[in-house]
Design a protein around this motif. Structure first.
Motif, mmCIF file in Angstrom:
data_model
loop_
_atom_site.group_PDB
_atom_site.id
_atom_site.type_symbol
_atom_site.label_atom_id
_atom_site.label_comp_id
_atom_site.label_asym_id
_atom_site.label_seq_id
_atom_site.Cartn_x
_atom_site.Cartn_y
_atom_site.Cartn_z
ATOM 1 N N UNK A 179 0.829 -1.207 0.000
ATOM 2 C CA UNK A 179 0.000 0.000 0.000
ATOM 3 C C UNK A 179 0.867 1.263 0.000
ATOM 4 N N UNK A 180 0.192 2.405 0.002
ATOM 5 C CA UNK A 180 0.941 3.657 -0.068
ATOM 6 C C UNK A 180 1.322 4.216 1.298
ATOM 7 N N UNK A 217 4.317 0.819 -2.386
ATOM 8 C CA UNK A 217 3.813 0.490 -3.729
ATOM 9 C C UNK A 217 4.558 -0.695 -4.345
ATOM 10 N N UNK A 268 -10.898 0.398 5.430
ATOM 11 C CA UNK A 268 -9.811 0.905 4.586
ATOM 12 C C UNK A 268 -10.216 2.221 3.931
ATOM 13 N N UNK A 269 -11.450 2.285 3.462
ATOM 14 C CA UNK A 269 -11.918 3.535 2.863
ATOM 15 C C UNK A 269 -11.827 4.684 3.866
ATOM 16 N N UNK A 273 -7.934 5.639 3.432
ATOM 17 C CA UNK A 273 -8.294 6.554 2.337
ATOM 18 C C UNK A 273 -9.051 7.792 2.830
ATOM 19 N N UNK A 281 -11.115 12.471 -1.797
ATOM 20 C CA UNK A 281 -12.080 12.081 -2.824
ATOM 21 C C UNK A 281 -12.814 10.776 -2.516
ATOM 22 N N UNK A 282 -12.297 10.012 -1.565
ATOM 23 C CA UNK A 282 -12.790 8.647 -1.345
ATOM 24 C C UNK A 282 -14.289 8.599 -1.100
ATOM 25 N N UNK B 37 -2.523 6.482 -7.773
ATOM 26 C CA UNK B 37 -3.079 7.532 -6.918
ATOM 27 C C UNK B 37 -2.280 8.788 -7.238
ATOM 28 N N UNK B 42 -6.431 11.732 -3.329
ATOM 29 C CA UNK B 42 -7.093 11.029 -4.435
ATOM 30 C C UNK B 42 -7.402 9.576 -4.107
ATOM 31 N N UNK B 43 -8.349 9.051 -4.881
ATOM 32 C CA UNK B 43 -8.633 7.623 -4.827
ATOM 33 C C UNK B 43 -7.521 6.838 -5.496
ATOM 34 N N UNK B 44 -7.496 5.541 -5.214
ATOM 35 C CA UNK B 44 -6.619 4.612 -5.932
ATOM 36 C C UNK B 44 -7.414 4.135 -7.149
ATOM 37 N N UNK B 69 -10.560 11.989 -9.151
ATOM 38 C CA UNK B 69 -9.266 11.309 -9.099
ATOM 39 C C UNK B 69 -8.712 11.015 -10.484
ATOM 40 N N UNK B 84 1.585 7.649 -6.407
ATOM 41 C CA UNK B 84 1.701 6.195 -6.276
ATOM 42 C C UNK B 84 1.307 5.475 -7.560
ATOM 43 N N UNK B 215 -12.527 -0.930 -7.080
ATOM 44 C CA UNK B 215 -11.412 -1.595 -6.410
ATOM 45 C C UNK B 215 -10.791 -0.610 -5.423
ATOM 46 N N UNK B 216 -10.212 -1.110 -4.346
ATOM 47 C CA UNK B 216 -9.522 -0.195 -3.415
ATOM 48 C C UNK B 216 -8.042 -0.549 -3.339
ATOM 49 N N UNK B 217 -7.708 -1.633 -2.635
ATOM 50 C CA UNK B 217 -6.282 -1.910 -2.405
ATOM 51 C C UNK B 217 -5.649 -2.682 -3.562
#
Lengths: 470, 289
Positions: A179-180, A217, A268-269, A273, A281-282, B37, B42-44, B69, B84, B215-217
């Motif tokens: 992940x970031x 990443x 997670x959102x 996020x 933006x999520x 991202x 922003x979103x992924x 995004x 990312x 999708x997220x991750x």
């Protein structure tokens, strides 16, 4: 200070930790537990009987010398107390907050066995952990470099612990994170109101100061292969700490309707996020009548976030009773205080939709039978006891399996029937030489502290593995 | 941080970005995607890898700027950076050894097909590509597809260029005329992929759909991208993104893409411009029941 005898100590009142009032909790993401003041910490420390053979230590998965650190608190030596904990647990500010102490150290406390509240070991651990965050101690002299490079896959509690311990032994450590942001479940899973992200950031910064590198990443098995790690990149050992990253679903009708989340996605959102913040933006669905399925800490975390996002009602549906809930007792209390309702002994059977959106949950009433393989009473459905809960947001929080990235990262690695990585229980080495693993991807209790304990043991094994090669 | 080495507008609201990501370029196989991202808030965003240059260490993605995004990604100019980029994600296309392969794409989904066609060609197949767009101004990658396919059919919904109609029509003609492919790969709006699956089903031609759910991750951790394939729940990010198109529950996928349609959102970006042809496609889906 006058020495008290045990009888006097037993008469001392337990120090309650101050908590944010409910209205302020629900208005944001601030931490609910405010923490002990110095006076409170010293007063609570006085309650410890300093047992010669302390049962509390036996209840600790990482064998913290609990009486010793508490004694140091009572002497006002807070940094020393934190360093005492750090001899066996790298992250007291984290464990003090998230360990289920009432099932571990505090369950064994002799004071507690007299019918009084046990010594607030968790609160005290948190106090000295926070003290160290606020008053960083100079890093002891940097170790002699060994020349060995170790790769850590995943930056959750297991990976971070392993990384820190290996760096202190002089190894060159690189963490690869998919992940970031680093932190694993502590970042994407545990909410700010229970474990502030500043604590994680502080611990990460401390690791970077030890020379640990974190590469974001990067998915081992996709972005880089394990052969490249061992080959051209020159890593001599690899630690796998990818955790349990594969959410379980109920497998019932309607589970793929809109408005049905896994807890992992919902959290997670929000946590990773930042969906709760207007400047991100999520997107996220904020239900009015939210139903959360499960009985663990993740269930509670999800329900409490749903409240904070503005839900009118939040109901936890759990198939066993309150006694069987694996969640921390303190979190259950906080969750109830905040207004979440519980439907115990209830099993979701079906989700009903309205034009593609979830609209209701059909449940069956359960009763408890004989204990099952988990040792907890098995829930048995009561025939004809169906009932329906209207709901516009459902969060499934019934646990997770080992990350599906594990066999991608290390092709051919041996897994058991449950999908866990098979390791040598003494060394935590996997079926692939030079590859070690710990945390939720090996069998055992799924707690942060256990993952950290694994990390520490794995670091020692990896160190021995590297030195023995010479 | 990942440097954008070029950013070209390919069509109205559609941009092609080349990004310095040498590890992704080196390990990528046709069919795999990445998640981008652009900035902290922003979103992924999952995006197909449309092209790559292993020597230069770059990958190319095609992004349609429809939400915040994606607009942020599309707005990053050459010399600037994306926060990312992670990948390559998902499983590579299993092209096998077909004698004849077909790619059927629509909208920006077409971009994903270029490397798939290359892979098919590499496996020795004769390839036909059918790519469809709403209108002439939205056509992308025509030249690239012409280079890599033995036969290329471009369709537009409004007849402003090439074949006037849906991609399924020339596909159906191909199948009826006997020039049957052993493998059909389809990427694009959900309704189009569903319709393609229904065209090939009676011929029992192996058909693969590359899905692009929310999708997220992208690591199998959240389950946002779950789809039903042959009655089983699959995660697109780790089990896919390609599945047997005859087994995918496209209706459910289509419904799930509307999760945030009340929010300003990226739901079904690829499908957004196809709403007027949607009924026609779904009729096709129903034809075979």
């Amino acid at each position: 200070m006058n020495e008290m005898d045990n009888k006097q100590r037993l008469e001392l009142p337990h120090q309650q930790m101050a908590e944010l009032p409910v209205d302020r909790r629900l208005a944001g993401a601030s931490e609910v537990n405010v923490g002990y003041s110095e006076e409170q910490a010293r007063a609570e420390a006085q309650r410890c009987l300093q047992c010669k053979r302390p049962p509390c230590v036996a209840g600790c998965p990482v064998d913290i010398d609990i009486p010793a650190f508490i004694k140091l608190i009572s002497e006002g030596r807070y940094a020393d107390a934190a360093l005492k904990i750090k001899e066996t647990n790298s992250f007291p500010a984290i464990c003090g907050r998230v360990c289920p102490q009432e099932q571990q150290c505090q369950a064994k406390c002799v004071v507690g066995r007299t019918g009084r509240p046990p010594v607030g070991i968790g609160h005290l651990e948190r106090f000295v952990g926070d003290y160290l965050v606020a008053n960083p101690q100079p890093v002891s002299s940097s170790p002699e470099p060994t020349g060995y490079k170790v790769a850590i896959v995943g930056s959750g509690p297991a990976g971070l612990t392993t990384a820190g311990e290996l760096a202190k032994l002089g190894h060159e450590v690189t963490i690869f994170e998919a992940l970031h942001e680093p932190g694993g479940v502590m970042t994407y899973g545990i909410p700010e109101f229970r474990l502030p992200k500043d604590i994680i950031r502080y611990e990460i910064k401390a690791l970077l100061e030890l020379g640990v590198q974190i590469v974001h990443d990067t998915i081992i098995g996709r972005t880089l292969t394990i052969d490249e790690l061992f080959g051209e990149m020159g890593f001599a050992a690899v630690f796998l700490g990818l955790g349990a990253g594969n959410p379980r679903f109920l497998g019932i009708e309607g589970e793929n309707l809109r408005g049905v989340y896994s807890a992992n996605e919902f959290l997670t959102r929000i946590n990773l996020m930042r969906a709760y913040r207007d400047d991100y933006d999520t997107p996220i669905r904020r239900g009015n009548n939210v139903t959360v399925v499960g009985g663990g800490n993740v269930t509670l975390d999800s329900s409490r976030w749903a409240l904070r996002l503005g839900a009118e009602t939040v109901t936890i549906v759990y198939r066993r009773s309150r006694e069987e809930m694996p969640a921390r007792v303190e979190e259950v209390r906080h969750t109830e205080e905040e207004g979440v309702q519980f439907r115990f002994l209830s099993q979701p059977m079906r989700l009903l939709g309205d034009d593609g959106d979830v609209a209701a949950m059909e449940c069956l009433q359960m009763e408890l039978g004989e204990p099952d393989e988990s040792g907890r009473a098995r829930p048995i459905p009561i025939e004809g006891s169906e009932f329906t809960l209207p709901t516009d947001l459902v969060i499934i929080a019934i646990g997770a399996r080992v990350s599906p990235l594990v066999p991608i990262a290390v092709p051919g690695i041996e897994l058991d029937e449950g999908g866990h990585v098979i390791v040598n229980p003494d060394t935590l080495e996997t079926s692939i030489p030079g590859v070690f693993g710990g945390g939720d991807l090996i069998p055992g209790e799924e707690t942060i502290v256990r993952a950290m304990g694994d990390g520490r043991r794995a670091a020692q094994s990896i160190h021995k593995y590297l030195i023995d090669r010479e | 941080m990942f440097e954008v080495t070029s950013n070209r507008q390919l069509a109205e609201g559609v941009f092609g970005l080349s990004i310095k990501a040498p590890q992704i370029a080196r390990h990528h196989h046709a069919g795999q995607f990445c998640i981008i991202r652009a900035a902290q808030h922003c979103e992924r965003v999952p995006l197909s890898i449309a092209d790559k240059d292993v020597h230069a260490g770059t990958i190319t993605v095609v992004v349609q700027a429809v939400g915040h995004s994606t607009q942020e990604i599309a707005g990053v100019q050459a010399g600037e950076f994306l926060l990312d980029v992670v990948g390559p994600l998902g499983n590579p296309t299993n092209v096998g050894k077909p004698a004849r392969g077909a790619f059927v794409g629509g909208g920006v989904g077409v971009a994903a097909g270029y490397l798939m066609l290359q892979a098919l060609k590499g496996a020795g197949a004769e390839v036909v590509a059918i790519i469809g767009f709403r209108t002439r101004d939205l056509i992308i990658y025509e030249d690239k597809f012409r280079r890599v396919s033995d036969e290329l059919i471009v369709t537009t919904d409004d007849g402003s260029y090439g074949y006037h109609g849906l991609v399924t029509e020339p596909l159906e003609q191909q199948l009826q005329e006997g020039a049957q492919p052993d493998l059909v790969i389809t990427v694009g709006p959900v309704v189009m992929m569903a319709a393609v699956a229904e065209v090939t089903r009676p011929y029992a031609i192996k058909t693969i759909a590359s899905l692009n759910p929310i999708m997220v991750d992208g690591t199998g951790m959240c389950g946002a991208c779950r789809v039903t394939v042959g009655g089983q729940t699959k995660f697109t990010c780790v089990d896919g993104p390609e599945f047997d198109a005859h087994q995918v529950d496209f209706r459910e996928l289509s419904e799930r893409l509307k999760m945030y349609k009340t929010n300003e959102s990226r739901a079904d970006e690829a499908g957004a411009h196809h709403c007027q042809v949607e009924p026609a496609y779904w009729r096709l889906d129903e034809r075979n029941g």
